[in-house]
Write an enzyme that holds these catalytic residues in place. Structure first.
Site, PDB file in Angstrom:
ATOM      1  N   GLY A  33       4.559 -24.666  -6.169  1.00 35.10           N
ATOM      2  CA  GLY A  33       3.258 -25.251  -6.528  1.00 35.10           C
ATOM      3  C   GLY A  33       2.229 -25.047  -5.434  1.00 35.10           C
ATOM      4  N   SER A  34       1.020 -25.546  -5.689  1.00 30.25           N
ATOM      5  CA  SER A  34      -0.074 -25.305  -4.749  1.00 30.25           C
ATOM      6  C   SER A  34       0.137 -26.061  -3.429  1.00 30.25           C
ATOM      7  CB  SER A  34      -1.413 -25.689  -5.381  1.00 30.25           C
ATOM      8  OG  SER A  34      -1.390 -27.033  -5.794  1.00 30.25           O
ATOM      9  N   ALA A  39       4.789 -32.787  -6.703  1.00 33.17           N
ATOM     10  CA  ALA A  39       4.999 -33.620  -7.898  1.00 33.17           C
ATOM     11  C   ALA A  39       3.739 -33.568  -8.748  1.00 33.17           C
ATOM     12  CB  ALA A  39       5.293 -35.055  -7.491  1.00 33.17           C
ATOM     13  N   LYS A  47       7.569 -33.650 -13.059  1.00 38.00           N
ATOM     14  CA  LYS A  47       7.393 -32.374 -12.368  1.00 38.00           C
ATOM     15  C   LYS A  47       7.465 -31.254 -13.403  1.00 38.00           C
ATOM     16  CE  LYS A  47       9.584 -31.319  -8.670  1.00 38.00           C
ATOM     17  NZ  LYS A  47       8.391 -30.538  -8.280  1.00 38.00           N
ATOM     18  N   GLY A  48       7.146 -30.063 -12.948  1.00 37.87           N
ATOM     19  CA  GLY A  48       7.295 -28.910 -13.833  1.00 37.87           C
ATOM     20  C   GLY A  48       5.998 -28.315 -14.314  1.00 37.87           C
ATOM     21  N   GLY A  49       4.876 -28.831 -13.755  1.00 39.82           N
ATOM     22  CA  GLY A  49       3.580 -28.250 -14.126  1.00 39.82           C
ATOM     23  C   GLY A  49       3.549 -26.755 -13.875  1.00 39.82           C
ATOM     24  N   GLU A  71      14.013 -26.507  -9.543  1.00 40.48           N
ATOM     25  CA  GLU A  71      13.645 -27.609  -8.639  1.00 40.48           C
ATOM     26  C   GLU A  71      14.672 -28.732  -8.709  1.00 40.48           C
ATOM     27  OE1 GLU A  71       8.763 -27.108  -8.619  1.00 40.48           O
ATOM     28  OE2 GLU A  71       9.696 -28.409 -10.087  1.00 40.48           O
ATOM     29  N   LYS A  91      -1.876 -37.866  -7.980  1.00 40.43           N
ATOM     30  CA  LYS A  91      -0.552 -37.915  -8.621  1.00 40.43           C
ATOM     31  C   LYS A  91      -0.026 -39.352  -8.754  1.00 40.43           C
ATOM     32  CE  LYS A  91      -0.698 -33.390  -7.957  1.00 40.43           C
ATOM     33  NZ  LYS A  91       0.078 -32.667  -6.987  1.00 40.43           N
TER      34      LYS A  91
HETATM   35  C1  5RP Z   1       6.229 -26.938 -10.282  1.00 44.79           C
HETATM   36  C2  5RP Z   1       6.137 -28.357  -9.888  1.00 44.79           C
HETATM   37  C3  5RP Z   1       5.167 -28.692  -8.808  1.00 44.79           C
HETATM   38  O1  5RP Z   1       5.851 -29.302  -7.773  1.00 44.79           O
HETATM   39  C4  5RP Z   1       4.138 -29.618  -9.349  1.00 44.79           C
HETATM   40  O2  5RP Z   1       3.572 -29.006 -10.487  1.00 44.79           O
HETATM   41  C5  5RP Z   1       3.058 -29.932  -8.324  1.00 44.79           C
HETATM   42  O3  5RP Z   1       2.269 -28.812  -8.105  1.00 44.79           O
HETATM   43  P1  5RP Z   1       0.973 -28.830  -7.206  1.00 44.79           P
HETATM   44  O4  5RP Z   1       1.430 -28.956  -5.797  1.00 44.79           O
HETATM   45  O5  5RP Z   1       0.320 -27.496  -7.509  1.00 44.79           O
HETATM   46  O6  5RP Z   1       0.104 -29.967  -7.657  1.00 44.79           O
HETATM   47  O7  5RP Z   1       6.814 -29.220 -10.378  1.00 44.79           O
HETATM   48  O8  5RP Z   1       7.135 -26.751 -11.328  1.00 44.79           O
END
Ligand code: 5RP
Length: 234
Positions: free
Chosen positions: A32-33, A88, A99-101, A108, A126
């Protein structure tokens, strides 16, 4: 909250997470970012990162780590993970997460399950009182996925097959598909996990319950470390 403030929080969280690393550790690297920022911060500390073995939770994170000269290894029977650091999408007051965006939920979960200490980084956006504003990703095997999706549909307000911006169906690193599912307000998410896993074809969901050992999050522009529900402040 402005995007630049959230980016600043991600950067503070990434720097704070690095303090938990020690030379020679085996690290489970999230996706993720926020984790992208963590990788770039870690890449500045050669005498630390060069001593680590890293198991990545996605092909994207593995590539970013390798591009930064980090030692990425495959999961293997004898490898114990000292620590897992990940992002997250939502964290509630019981420290349950969605999670899982980014679509990496399965790897993970597998990596986190194997780690001795699990640290999650969550900027202020979050922090939620109830999980569900963020659609719950449910990973389903490709074969017959429309049947599996029909079976889980009554559990949700709505389910939607994840697609790429191009319109192609999004495929995970395990070649599965994802349905993004809107949680019903009255739903008890603790029960939802077991209801989902009863459906053939469902591999896992983005519900991460009891995974957090340490949550690094932000308050008033600073990093807060939370290791039990009693310290949750939102
Ligand atoms: C990826 C995830 C990431 O941890 C979650 O989406 C958070 O991402 P970001 O740091 O970009 O907000 O679960 O599958």
């Amino acid at each position: 909250m402005y995007q630049r403030d959230l980016d600043k929080q991600k950067s503070l969280l990434a720097k704070a997470a690095i303090k938990y690393l020690q030379k020679g550790m085996v690290l489970g690297l999230g996706t993720g970012s926020t984790i992208d920022i963590f990788i770039s911060e870690l890449s500045k500390i050669e005498n630390l990162f060069s001593s680590l073995k890293i198991v990545a939770t996605s092909k994207v994170s593995a590539k970013k780590a390798r591009d930064n000269r980090m030692n990425v290894v495959d999961p293997d029977k004898y490898l114990e993970l000292d620590i897992c650091i990940d992002g997250a999408d939502e964290v509630d007051r019981n420290l349950s997460m969605i999670k899982g965006g980014g679509g990496a939920l399965l790897w993970e979960k597998i990596v986190a399950y194997r780690a001795s200490k699990r640290i999650y980084l969550a900027d202020q956006s979050k922090q939620v009182t109830q999980l569900g504003a963020f659609p719950l990703p449910v990973e389903i095997i490709d074969y017959g996925h429309e049947w599996s999706a029909a079976a889980i549909e009554p559990l949700f307000k709505g389910v939607r097959l994840r697609k790429e911006a191009t319109g192609n169906i999004f495929k995970t690193d395990s070649n599965n598909v994802i349905y993004d599912c809107l949680i019903k307000n009255e739903e008890n998410t603790a029960d939802l996990g077991s209801k989902l896993s009863a459906v053939p074809g469902v591999v896992t969901s983005g519900l991460f319950d009891q995974f957090i050992d340490i949550l690094l999050t932000c308050r008033n522009g600073g990093v807060k470390e939370i290791s039990s529900k009693e310290n949750v402040f939102w």
